[in-house]
Each structure stands twice: as C-alpha cells, then as structure tokens.
Design an enzyme around this catalytic site. Sequence first.
Site, PDB file in Angstrom:
ATOM      1  N   ASN A   7       0.877  -1.169   0.000  1.00  0.00           N
ATOM      2  CA  ASN A   7       0.000   0.000   0.000  1.00  0.00           C
ATOM      3  C   ASN A   7       0.917   1.223   0.000  1.00  0.00           C
ATOM      4  O   ASN A   7       1.488   1.568   1.029  1.00  0.00           O
ATOM      5  CB  ASN A   7      -0.877  -0.046   1.258  1.00  0.00           C
ATOM      6  CG  ASN A   7      -1.832   1.125   1.349  1.00  0.00           C
ATOM      7  OD1 ASN A   7      -1.784   2.044   0.523  1.00  0.00           O
ATOM      8  ND2 ASN A   7      -2.679   1.118   2.351  1.00  0.00           N
ATOM      9  N   ARG A  90      -2.593  -2.220  -3.381  1.00  0.00           N
ATOM     10  CA  ARG A  90      -3.795  -1.411  -3.169  1.00  0.00           C
ATOM     11  C   ARG A  90      -3.703  -0.215  -4.112  1.00  0.00           C
ATOM     12  O   ARG A  90      -2.727   0.528  -4.084  1.00  0.00           O
ATOM     13  CB  ARG A  90      -3.845  -0.915  -1.736  1.00  0.00           C
ATOM     14  CG  ARG A  90      -4.999   0.021  -1.547  1.00  0.00           C
ATOM     15  CD  ARG A  90      -4.967   0.705  -0.224  1.00  0.00           C
ATOM     16  NE  ARG A  90      -6.104   1.602  -0.131  1.00  0.00           N
ATOM     17  CZ  ARG A  90      -6.069   2.778   0.472  1.00  0.00           C
ATOM     18  NH1 ARG A  90      -4.965   3.200   1.045  1.00  0.00           N
ATOM     19  NH2 ARG A  90      -7.127   3.525   0.527  1.00  0.00           N
ATOM     20  N   HIS A 179     -12.740   3.115   0.201  1.00  0.00           N
ATOM     21  CA  HIS A 179     -12.754   2.117   1.294  1.00  0.00           C
ATOM     22  C   HIS A 179     -13.431   0.816   0.866  1.00  0.00           C
ATOM     23  O   HIS A 179     -13.910   0.054   1.705  1.00  0.00           O
ATOM     24  CB  HIS A 179     -13.541   2.615   2.536  1.00  0.00           C
ATOM     25  CG  HIS A 179     -12.856   3.679   3.325  1.00  0.00           C
ATOM     26  ND1 HIS A 179     -13.566   4.670   3.966  1.00  0.00           N
ATOM     27  CD2 HIS A 179     -11.557   3.910   3.593  1.00  0.00           C
ATOM     28  CE1 HIS A 179     -12.732   5.461   4.604  1.00  0.00           C
ATOM     29  NE2 HIS A 179     -11.499   5.023   4.397  1.00  0.00           N
ATOM     30  N   ARG A 240     -11.500  15.996   7.602  1.00  0.00           N
ATOM     31  CA  ARG A 240     -12.362  16.352   6.460  1.00  0.00           C
ATOM     32  C   ARG A 240     -13.767  16.703   6.929  1.00  0.00           C
ATOM     33  O   ARG A 240     -14.296  16.060   7.838  1.00  0.00           O
ATOM     34  CB  ARG A 240     -12.462  15.188   5.473  1.00  0.00           C
ATOM     35  CG  ARG A 240     -11.166  14.848   4.791  1.00  0.00           C
ATOM     36  CD  ARG A 240     -11.398  13.809   3.694  1.00  0.00           C
ATOM     37  NE  ARG A 240     -10.151  13.226   3.265  1.00  0.00           N
ATOM     38  CZ  ARG A 240      -9.903  11.912   3.246  1.00  0.00           C
ATOM     39  NH1 ARG A 240     -10.826  11.045   3.609  1.00  0.00           N
ATOM     40  NH2 ARG A 240      -8.741  11.468   2.844  1.00  0.00           N
ATOM     41  N   ASP A 282      -7.812  13.288  16.256  1.00  0.00           N
ATOM     42  CA  ASP A 282      -7.796  11.950  16.837  1.00  0.00           C
ATOM     43  C   ASP A 282      -8.970  11.795  17.806  1.00  0.00           C
ATOM     44  O   ASP A 282      -9.088  12.551  18.773  1.00  0.00           O
ATOM     45  CB  ASP A 282      -6.460  11.763  17.578  1.00  0.00           C
ATOM     46  CG  ASP A 282      -6.244  10.339  18.014  1.00  0.00           C
ATOM     47  OD1 ASP A 282      -7.095   9.804  18.756  1.00  0.00           O
ATOM     48  OD2 ASP A 282      -5.225   9.747  17.600  1.00  0.00           O
ATOM     49  N   GLU A 385      -8.028  -5.166   5.324  1.00  0.00           N
ATOM     50  CA  GLU A 385      -7.973  -4.916   3.883  1.00  0.00           C
ATOM     51  C   GLU A 385      -6.824  -5.671   3.228  1.00  0.00           C
ATOM     52  O   GLU A 385      -6.965  -6.198   2.132  1.00  0.00           O
ATOM     53  CB  GLU A 385      -7.819  -3.406   3.640  1.00  0.00           C
ATOM     54  CG  GLU A 385      -9.055  -2.639   4.037  1.00  0.00           C
ATOM     55  CD  GLU A 385      -8.813  -1.160   4.248  1.00  0.00           C
ATOM     56  OE1 GLU A 385      -8.461  -0.785   5.380  1.00  0.00           O
ATOM     57  OE2 GLU A 385      -8.963  -0.384   3.297  1.00  0.00           O
TER      58      GLU A 385
END
Length: 407
Positions: A7, A90, A179, A240, A282, A385
């Site tokens: 990744n 990925r 995702h 975001r 966080d 993943e």
Amino acid sequence: MNILVLNCGSSSIKYKLFDMPDGGELAGGLLERIGEETSLLSHRAGGRKVRVEGEVADHREGLKWVVEALLHPEHGAIRDPSEIGAVGHRVVHGGERFTGSVPITPEVVEAIREFSSLAPLHNPPNLMGIQAAQELLPGVPQVAVFDTAFHGTMPRYAYLYAIPYEYYEKYRIRRYGFHGTSHRYVSMRAAEILGRPLKELKLITCHLGNGCSVAAVQGGRSVDTSMGFTPLEGLVMGTRSGDIDPAIIPFLAKGEGLSAEEVERILNKRSGLLGLSGVSNDMREVERAAGEGEERAEIALEVFAYRVKKYIGAYTAVLGGVDAVVFTGGIGENAYRMRERICEGLEGLGIALDPERNRRTVGRKEGDIAREEARVRVLVVPTDEELLIARDTLEIVGRAEGEGWKK
Ligand code: ADP
C-alpha cells in the site's frame, strides 16, 4: 504461496507478507518519510520488531529496503526473493473501468495513470509502487485491487450528481466511493458471523477511521456509499468536513480571499473533528477533551455521531430495511462511547445496543453488540484490507495461470 501486499502512499510504503491460502502473516511493516532526510522503517516478523533509519530517496529504493528486511537473516521471513509468489497492490482509483481486481498488464498501468486525474494524491504513488515492484521482482505476477471497485455496482441514480449531464460525460464526475476493500471484507465477515448467506443480507457497513464512510450493501453488492467523487464527501472525518453546502466554497473564498484550491485544502485538512473541536483529529483526544468539559470537543462528537446516524437512517430506506449495522476502522472498532451515541434513539429502526457487550467489544475484538431481542444485529468487525488484497491476488494469479497469463 507467499503474497506480498503493498500500500504505497506519497511518502510511505505499508506492507504485509502473507502465507496463502492460510492467511498467516509472516511479516509486515511501514516505511515512512520516503524522500525526506531520514526515513524510518518499522518492520516485524515472527514476533521480532526492528526499526531502521536511513535515507530512502524514492519508492524504488524504499521497496528495496522492504525486500531486504524480508530477507534479513535475523528479522526476515524468507530466504530468497523467489519465495514471493505474487504482489497485490492497493490502488485507490479504478475509475469506471475496474469493478474488480485485475492482473497488472501494461494496459492496466496506463489506465491507472489515466485515473490519476481523478485521484492526483493517490494513484501516482500507487503507480510508483507497481513500477518499483516490477523492476525489483521481475517475473512475479502483480495484481491491482482498487478502493473504488466494490462500489462499481451502484445504480446510476445513486452515483450521478444532479449537475449538467455533460459534465459526467466530459469529466466522468460522479460518485465513485472509496474504502471498498474494507466494506467488502466486513460484509463477508458479517455474513459468516451471522451464519447467513451474504446474498440474503441487507447490511450497513460503517468504516470509521481517520477517513470515514458508510456503505449500503445489498446481497454483497454496494448500492450506495457516502464518499463521492473524492473522499471528501459524506461523514465527518478526522480532518475532512464531509457533506457541506457547495455554495460555502465560493462564499468562503471571497470572505477570506482564498482560491478554490485553498478552500478545498481547508475542507480536507483543517475541518472535521479537528476543525470543530480545535483539539485534535484523533477521536481519543477529542473524547478526552470532551470528558474534561471542553465544549467544542463535545460539539465535534455530537456532529460526528449525528452524521453517521443520518446515513444509517438514509441507507435503511435505501435497502428497505436492514439486517445488520457493522462498525469497523479505528473508531468503529474501539470508540464504544461513539457507537453508543450513534445508535442512541434508533430503537424505532430496530437498532438497540447492549451497553455491556458494547463496552466489552474493543481492541480488535469481533462481536455482536446488539440487545438479544433487537430486530437488527449490530456487529463490530475489525477490518483486514490487506488480507482481502492477498486473497484476491491469490485467486487472480491462480485463474491467470490457468489461462497461461504471461508474466
Ligand atoms: P486509518 O483510517 O488511518 O487506518 P484507523 O482506522 O486506525 O485509521 O483509525 C484511527 C482513528 O481511530 C483515530 O481517530 C483514533 O483516535 C481512533 N481510535 C483508535 N483507538 C481508539 C480508542 N480506543 N478509542 C477511541 N478512538 C480510537
């Protein structure tokens, strides 16, 4: 067969080496700060952990470090590069073309390059990883697993934006969703936990990590998801904003004397939990601050939970009911108080948490946290993943070898 999963980010390489088909993790790690003065490799294998510092100029050199770590006589996992049977990458954006994982051919590389216009921050480093792996491990089959692919099954009324249709035709502006590997993994796992065929299930999967998205999954197929043309749409995330009125962008640009790109940067990097709370991106920090009575941290938690709740309601309508809501990602797997906030008041939809089970299910634990008598199951499923990328890679390499795929 050993499968290396990569990744690659703009300045990092995350990797795991799996023994397939068992899925045992032989080694893994993260190389960070590629291209900076000091790069840092954190590597683990067979219970041993090492950290190595040095200068890594680019992804090619970075991957060399990774392979060297895998081959290391003390903390390695293999003796010869030929023990790497295939590499799974990925890749963030597969555009409208890729609705599943594919063997990497020159045409696939070209397409990933073409979709860089849609994912300028992600596809170029993904490509660098592919090229580095092709150079360093010549002849080893490489497979691309796309973040967007799982959402390729959305109907057009879910993926089209109501802007002039010619912009869809000209620029392919539409909802893609991201995702996908995580939503697919937890959907499959949820079916196993529920002991029912995935084909029969209506699931709402909530991936809540630094980036957050929800997906409506009907019979194992994504029919809608909250991220859109870019990962900026949808839920409140670490930094975001998620959904906003698009008219805010020119308004803010004018008010603050900023360009559209600068406003976009604010929405991507300085908004979400961080922007609302002023404390951190966080969740742990925001929860701690809220616990100490900081009003803005509390506001951030309220807005975050409300947005997830709203999407659960919307997707219940989309699916015509729901069998299970699935939580995953760092927040979904651990932040039990946040799960409580999200599910609070959803009894009318058949969603009710068992407070004790909810509190207990943290730290990469899997479980059903709904009340026994509740109509809808609520599951916590730690995502994996990389394992799904390794499985896809194994399957594709097996299929391709059967078809005489040229390495
Ligand atoms: P990424 O999306 O980068 O893979 P993760 O899935 O690891 O990130 O999710 C990171 C988020 O998970 C952070 O907001 C972090 O605060 C949150 N998180 C991790 N552990 C906990 C915890 N015990 N309680 C609350 N939030 C947690």
